[in-house]
Design an enzyme around this catalytic site. Structure first.
Site, mmCIF file in Angstrom:
data_model
loop_
_atom_site.group_PDB
_atom_site.id
_atom_site.type_symbol
_atom_site.label_atom_id
_atom_site.label_comp_id
_atom_site.label_asym_id
_atom_site.label_seq_id
_atom_site.Cartn_x
_atom_site.Cartn_y
_atom_site.Cartn_z
ATOM 1 N N GLN A 31 2.819 10.152 0.742
ATOM 2 C CA GLN A 31 4.141 9.531 0.926
ATOM 3 C C GLN A 31 5.094 9.853 -0.218
ATOM 4 O OE1 GLN A 31 2.326 5.457 1.942
ATOM 5 N NE2 GLN A 31 4.229 5.458 3.103
ATOM 6 N N HIS A 54 -2.736 7.987 6.499
ATOM 7 C CA HIS A 54 -1.739 8.823 5.816
ATOM 8 C C HIS A 54 -2.390 10.077 5.230
ATOM 9 C CE1 HIS A 54 2.095 6.724 5.901
ATOM 10 N NE2 HIS A 54 1.551 5.590 5.490
ATOM 11 N N CYS A 96 5.796 0.566 7.769
ATOM 12 C CA CYS A 96 5.422 1.611 6.820
ATOM 13 C C CYS A 96 6.653 2.018 6.035
ATOM 14 C CB CYS A 96 4.858 2.807 7.582
ATOM 15 S SG CYS A 96 4.412 4.197 6.529
ATOM 16 N N LEU A 97 6.481 2.216 4.729
ATOM 17 C CA LEU A 97 7.609 2.624 3.896
ATOM 18 C C LEU A 97 8.173 3.973 4.332
ATOM 19 C CD1 LEU A 97 6.184 1.599 0.392
ATOM 20 C CD2 LEU A 97 7.758 0.305 1.845
ATOM 21 N N GLY A 132 0.837 -1.193 0.000
ATOM 22 C CA GLY A 132 0.000 0.000 0.000
ATOM 23 C C GLY A 132 0.870 1.241 0.000
ATOM 24 N N HIS A 145 -4.648 2.004 7.626
ATOM 25 C CA HIS A 145 -3.289 2.557 7.667
ATOM 26 C C HIS A 145 -3.115 3.624 6.565
ATOM 27 C CE1 HIS A 145 1.268 1.931 8.028
ATOM 28 N NE2 HIS A 145 1.138 2.618 6.905
ATOM 29 N N GLU A 146 -3.575 3.294 5.348
ATOM 30 C CA GLU A 146 -3.382 4.218 4.223
ATOM 31 C C GLU A 146 -4.264 5.459 4.368
ATOM 32 O OE1 GLU A 146 -0.848 3.659 2.524
ATOM 33 O OE2 GLU A 146 -0.587 1.556 3.018
HETATM 34 NI NI NI Z 1 2.399 3.669 5.581
#
Ligand code: NI
Length: 181
Positions: free
Chosen positions: A51, A141, A95-96, A46, A137-138
């Site tokens: 991001q 963001h 998370c990235l 995701g 989670h997304e």
């Molecule tokens: Ni994330």
């Protein structure tokens, strides 16, 4: 073409609240395609537009995909809204944008989510487990919230300390000219 870099904590752009997508333009389509490339390249399941530095309410996801999979089936999620939440689940998340860290986060176990896709088609989906966690989670963001904002203050501050130290070491290495060019 070079892939867009993923912003990393503590980049302040990760804390912004993103704006709804008013219209799917060629620019939006291009961004979605770029985000899909970045997601698989990282790899992740995701990725949210903020991001990669774009403060708009768009997410790409492929919760079925693993690194061994050749087949890819990404979805583009525009202006998502969680309509219902049910139960509670504790899930280990990463998370990235939060390098070198994972922690358990409490989320709703099941959700009903509404979003539109690149064709303007509306989707209402009920899901649970990983997929429900990924949506939550997304969508966080898009509201400037990272999973480390949802863990205990102690765990968060330990991570922040570790992260700051790692960034300091990176800076020092660069200052000494020893880093990769
Ligand atoms: Ni994330």
């Amino acid at each position: 073409m070079a892939l867009r870099p993923v912003l990393q904590f503590p980049d302040p752009r990760l804390k912004r609240t993103s704006e709804p997508v008013a219209e799917v333009t060629d620019e939006i389509r291009e961004l979605a395609a770029d985000m899909i490339d970045v997601m698989y390249d990282e790899p992740g399941i995701g990725l949210a537009a903020p991001q990669v530095g774009e403060a708009i309410r768009m997410v790409v996801m492929d919760t079925e995909w693993t690194e061994e999979d050749v087949e890819k089936d990404p979805i583009v999620v525009i202006n998502p809204e969680i309509l219902e939440r049910e139960g509670e689940v504790s899930w280990t998340e990463g998370c990235l944008s939060v390098p070198d860290f994972q922690a358990e986060v409490e989320r709703a176990a099941k959700i009903r989510v509404r979003y539109t896709d690149l064709d303007g088609k509306e989707h209402v989906e009920e899901c649970e487990e990983l997929r429900a966690v990924c949506f939550q989670h997304e969508i966080d963001h898009l509201d400037g919230v990272l999973f480390i904002d949802r863990i205990s203050r102690l765990k968060r501050s330990l991570y922040v300390k570790k992260r700051k130290k790692a960034l300091r070491l990176e800076d020092e290495e660069q200052a000494q000219g020893g880093g990769a060019l």
